[in-house]
Write a protein that holds these residues in place. Sequence first.
Motif, PDB file in Angstrom:
ATOM      1  N   ARG A  19       0.832  -1.205   0.000  1.00  0.00           N
ATOM      2  CA  ARG A  19       0.000   0.000   0.000  1.00  0.00           C
ATOM      3  C   ARG A  19       0.866   1.254   0.000  1.00  0.00           C
ATOM      4  N   HIS A  20       2.064   1.142   0.592  1.00  0.00           N
ATOM      5  CA  HIS A  20       2.989   2.266   0.733  1.00  0.00           C
ATOM      6  C   HIS A  20       4.412   1.727   0.611  1.00  0.00           C
ATOM      7  N   PRO A  21       5.398   2.569   0.316  1.00  0.00           N
ATOM      8  CA  PRO A  21       6.794   2.104   0.254  1.00  0.00           C
ATOM      9  C   PRO A  21       7.240   1.520   1.598  1.00  0.00           C
ATOM     10  N   ASP A  24       7.915   3.829   4.487  1.00  0.00           N
ATOM     11  CA  ASP A  24       6.806   4.641   4.987  1.00  0.00           C
ATOM     12  C   ASP A  24       6.464   4.191   6.406  1.00  0.00           C
ATOM     13  N   ARG A  26       3.764   3.908   7.896  1.00  0.00           N
ATOM     14  CA  ARG A  26       2.571   3.054   7.954  1.00  0.00           C
ATOM     15  C   ARG A  26       2.906   1.585   7.711  1.00  0.00           C
ATOM     16  N   ILE A  27       4.069   1.323   7.140  1.00  0.00           N
ATOM     17  CA  ILE A  27       4.505  -0.053   6.868  1.00  0.00           C
ATOM     18  C   ILE A  27       5.478  -0.538   7.944  1.00  0.00           C
ATOM     19  N   ASP A  68       6.051  -2.064  -6.746  1.00  0.00           N
ATOM     20  CA  ASP A  68       5.345  -2.045  -5.461  1.00  0.00           C
ATOM     21  C   ASP A  68       4.967  -3.439  -4.967  1.00  0.00           C
ATOM     22  N   TRP A 101      -1.183  -3.387   5.289  1.00  0.00           N
ATOM     23  CA  TRP A 101       0.046  -3.124   4.544  1.00  0.00           C
ATOM     24  C   TRP A 101      -0.022  -3.439   3.068  1.00  0.00           C
ATOM     25  N   GLU A 103      -2.342  -4.396  -0.643  1.00  0.00           N
ATOM     26  CA  GLU A 103      -3.587  -4.307  -1.405  1.00  0.00           C
ATOM     27  C   GLU A 103      -4.237  -5.688  -1.451  1.00  0.00           C
TER      28      GLU A 103
END
Length: 179
Positions: A19-21, A24, A26-27, A68, A101, A103
């Motif tokens: 969802r994010h690098p 990031d 959030r990961i 990604d 984390w 999709e």
Amino acid sequence: MTASAPAAHLAQLNVATLRHPLDDPRIAPFVELIDPVNASADGAPGFVWRLTEDGEADATGLRPAGEDVIVTLSVWETREALWEFVYRSGHLEAMRRRRDWFERHVEAHLVLWWVPAGHLPTIGEALERLADLRADGPSPHAFTFVSSYTAAEAAGHPRPGSVSSEARTASPVEPAVAP
């Protein structure tokens, strides 16, 4: 005395779209789980091998399926050994939080297949098996936990849509491939 069938191990490829690098925040909780989960795999009964990037402890820097998309490629002695690790170890915590984390995949993201003991699959081989599963559905060539096949069922089973070994040998364009 009859010769026994060659031993087979179970290979698995899992792809996950971030969802994010990885850097990031959030990961970060996922990144914090990578080393402990890999250590758990490495010490799990039935574990044989896992793909790592040269000079690294894991394969998160490899992006053969897209910028990604991270991949996990490993080999296990049995289907049961892989199942135990995936669903009855610290790996389960990562699976429970995967939607934080990664999709949601609309097509197959995990593929299993049997390899001769001692064979370490390449990422190209693994991505081909995933493509076959996506195109043709489960078969002894490429399957899932839900639609599983034994090593005996997979032995000698041709790849869906493949030419026979006789046709391959006779082809002037394509060199013969050893079984």
